[in-house]
Write a protein that holds these residues in place. Sequence first.
Motif, mmCIF file in Angstrom:
data_model
loop_
_atom_site.group_PDB
_atom_site.id
_atom_site.type_symbol
_atom_site.label_atom_id
_atom_site.label_comp_id
_atom_site.label_asym_id
_atom_site.label_seq_id
_atom_site.Cartn_x
_atom_site.Cartn_y
_atom_site.Cartn_z
ATOM 1 N N GLY A 1 0.839 -1.196 0.000
ATOM 2 C CA GLY A 1 0.000 0.000 0.000
ATOM 3 C C GLY A 1 0.874 1.247 0.000
ATOM 4 O O GLY A 1 2.038 1.207 -0.402
ATOM 5 N N GLY A 2 0.326 2.339 0.496
ATOM 6 C CA GLY A 2 1.085 3.584 0.524
ATOM 7 C C GLY A 2 0.676 4.468 1.686
ATOM 8 O O GLY A 2 -0.509 4.599 1.995
ATOM 9 N N GLY A 3 1.666 5.041 2.360
ATOM 10 C CA GLY A 3 1.389 5.985 3.437
ATOM 11 C C GLY A 3 1.726 5.492 4.825
ATOM 12 O O GLY A 3 1.817 6.276 5.755
ATOM 13 N N ASN A 4 1.895 4.167 4.998
ATOM 14 C CA ASN A 4 2.183 3.592 6.312
ATOM 15 C C ASN A 4 1.220 4.160 7.354
ATOM 16 O O ASN A 4 1.632 4.678 8.392
ATOM 17 C CB ASN A 4 3.636 3.870 6.719
ATOM 18 C CG ASN A 4 4.080 3.028 7.911
ATOM 19 O OD1 ASN A 4 3.520 1.973 8.182
ATOM 20 N ND2 ASN A 4 5.073 3.511 8.627
ATOM 21 N N LEU A 5 -0.084 4.041 7.079
ATOM 22 C CA LEU A 5 -1.107 4.627 7.936
ATOM 23 C C LEU A 5 -1.267 3.842 9.237
ATOM 24 O O LEU A 5 -0.897 2.668 9.330
ATOM 25 C CB LEU A 5 -2.432 4.705 7.190
ATOM 26 C CG LEU A 5 -2.409 5.567 5.922
ATOM 27 C CD1 LEU A 5 -3.792 5.682 5.317
ATOM 28 C CD2 LEU A 5 -1.847 6.958 6.210
ATOM 29 N N PHE A 6 -1.817 4.506 10.242
ATOM 30 C CA PHE A 6 -1.805 3.996 11.609
ATOM 31 C C PHE A 6 -2.476 2.631 11.760
ATOM 32 O O PHE A 6 -2.059 1.819 12.595
ATOM 33 C CB PHE A 6 -2.497 4.999 12.542
ATOM 34 C CG PHE A 6 -3.998 4.996 12.422
ATOM 35 C CD1 PHE A 6 -4.772 4.277 13.322
ATOM 36 C CD2 PHE A 6 -4.628 5.701 11.417
ATOM 37 C CE1 PHE A 6 -6.158 4.271 13.211
ATOM 38 C CE2 PHE A 6 -6.003 5.691 11.303
ATOM 39 C CZ PHE A 6 -6.779 4.977 12.205
ATOM 40 N N PHE A 7 -3.516 2.341 10.967
ATOM 41 C CA PHE A 7 -4.271 1.115 11.193
ATOM 42 C C PHE A 7 -3.488 -0.147 10.839
ATOM 43 O O PHE A 7 -3.871 -1.253 11.233
ATOM 44 C CB PHE A 7 -5.597 1.132 10.420
ATOM 45 C CG PHE A 7 -5.468 1.175 8.920
ATOM 46 C CD1 PHE A 7 -5.125 0.037 8.196
ATOM 47 C CD2 PHE A 7 -5.696 2.355 8.232
ATOM 48 C CE1 PHE A 7 -5.018 0.077 6.813
ATOM 49 C CE2 PHE A 7 -5.593 2.405 6.858
ATOM 50 C CZ PHE A 7 -5.253 1.269 6.138
ATOM 51 N N ARG A 8 -2.367 0.015 10.117
ATOM 52 C CA ARG A 8 -1.586 -1.168 9.750
ATOM 53 C C ARG A 8 -1.095 -1.924 10.980
ATOM 54 O O ARG A 8 -0.927 -3.146 10.943
ATOM 55 C CB ARG A 8 -0.385 -0.771 8.892
ATOM 56 C CG ARG A 8 -0.727 -0.315 7.491
ATOM 57 C CD ARG A 8 0.514 -0.025 6.669
ATOM 58 N NE ARG A 8 1.361 -1.181 6.530
ATOM 59 C CZ ARG A 8 2.486 -1.396 7.211
ATOM 60 N NH1 ARG A 8 2.915 -0.511 8.086
ATOM 61 N NH2 ARG A 8 3.200 -2.476 7.017
ATOM 62 N N GLN A 9 -0.857 -1.214 12.086
ATOM 63 C CA GLN A 9 -0.346 -1.867 13.291
ATOM 64 C C GLN A 9 -1.340 -2.850 13.886
ATOM 65 O O GLN A 9 -0.971 -3.706 14.691
ATOM 66 C CB GLN A 9 0.026 -0.818 14.332
ATOM 67 C CG GLN A 9 -1.139 0.000 14.855
ATOM 68 C CD GLN A 9 -0.729 1.110 15.779
ATOM 69 O OE1 GLN A 9 -0.121 0.857 16.819
ATOM 70 N NE2 GLN A 9 -1.030 2.351 15.399
ATOM 71 N N TYR A 10 -2.613 -2.730 13.489
ATOM 72 C CA TYR A 10 -3.633 -3.628 14.026
ATOM 73 C C TYR A 10 -3.892 -4.826 13.103
ATOM 74 O O TYR A 10 -4.728 -5.668 13.418
ATOM 75 C CB TYR A 10 -4.939 -2.860 14.253
ATOM 76 C CG TYR A 10 -4.771 -1.695 15.208
ATOM 77 C CD1 TYR A 10 -4.511 -1.912 16.565
ATOM 78 C CD2 TYR A 10 -4.847 -0.382 14.755
ATOM 79 C CE1 TYR A 10 -4.348 -0.850 17.440
ATOM 80 C CE2 TYR A 10 -4.686 0.686 15.630
ATOM 81 C CZ TYR A 10 -4.431 0.439 16.965
ATOM 82 O OH TYR A 10 -4.265 1.489 17.840
ATOM 83 N N LEU A 11 -3.207 -4.886 11.977
ATOM 84 C CA LEU A 11 -3.364 -6.009 11.057
ATOM 85 C C LEU A 11 -2.369 -7.106 11.410
ATOM 86 O O LEU A 11 -1.221 -6.832 11.737
ATOM 87 C CB LEU A 11 -3.140 -5.549 9.613
ATOM 88 C CG LEU A 11 -4.054 -4.427 9.098
ATOM 89 C CD1 LEU A 11 -3.654 -4.039 7.686
ATOM 90 C CD2 LEU A 11 -5.509 -4.852 9.146
#
Length: 349
Positions: free
Chosen positions: A290-300
């Motif tokens: 994906g793109g942006g390293n957004l905050f919700f990735r830590q919950y995946l």
Amino acid sequence: MVNRKVLAERAGVSMTVISHVLNNTPGARVKPETRETVLRIARELGYVTNALGKALIEKKIHQVGLAINSFDADEDQICKRIITGVTTAAAAQDYHVLLCPLKSRMDDNLAADLAQLVQSGRVDGLIINKEDVLTSEIAKLIGQKVPLVLINNHFTLPIPEGYRIDSFCPDLFGGTRSATYFLLKKGHRRIALFRGENGIFAKENHRGSDQRRESGYLEALNLLDVPVDRALIAVGDFSRMEDISAAAQTLAELSQPPTALVAATDAIALKAMHELHRCGVKLSADAVVGGGNLFFRQYLEPPFHSLVLPWELMGEMAFDQLKRVIDRTAGPTGVMTVLPVTMTPDGKS
């Protein structure tokens, strides 16, 4: 109330020196130790600059306008990061930032509205973070000699002769090329690309962000002599869930569906994975970027990979350059500064 005369007496220096230090006068000959002494005493005594008086003397309001796309669910984190970068750099120079939310679509009155901010004395200059803006609108601003810097925007069409404008952009071409190459080296040959529509850029022949993404994708395929299948390039307004669903359905119906995915943002990547899975195409997290390293990735668990874009740094650099233009210590260079984009290692944030 502590004034400059008190500071001068306490520091044992002239009022001229006090003025040079507090105003950070370019080229002023003040010894570093003297400067530090004045600033230390000012802090200890709680000296507060008279902002109105300073503005009248310098003919500057010490405030810049940040024209930025209105927040939506997918771009919220990007906007916050840009704002953080600009405000951090501004605070270090005793500047304030006036936020100017913009519509997501092109506004014909954009140039006039923003120029009025400067001409009415509300801001000293402008930073614009908006990609879908016409070259003609920017030309109007610089034609009125508005101090201006762009973030995430790049023009291929000429602006009026004699005018220059600086811009700061992420290397979306290089980032997408690296992401695609990464998946190719893992053995994938059916890599889908979710990119936005040409929109207004098709009319102006811009090299917009999604065109740069597609060019990077195609370059990676070319590097490994992988044939291009245009059916794997999904184009749409992916801020709308129905466009993502339609693209996923089309990809799933291919005789050879994708085995990997590159998306413009993490939000698009997550939604595309979900919709492809619903259509019978299940992609592993290790096959998605994906793109942006957004905050919700830590919950995946596990998280997919993501391109890390330097939004804060672009904001800081944009303000620093705008400040130089405002102070006339440097003029606009007309250069687009492209900042490197990296990828999260092993899918981690």
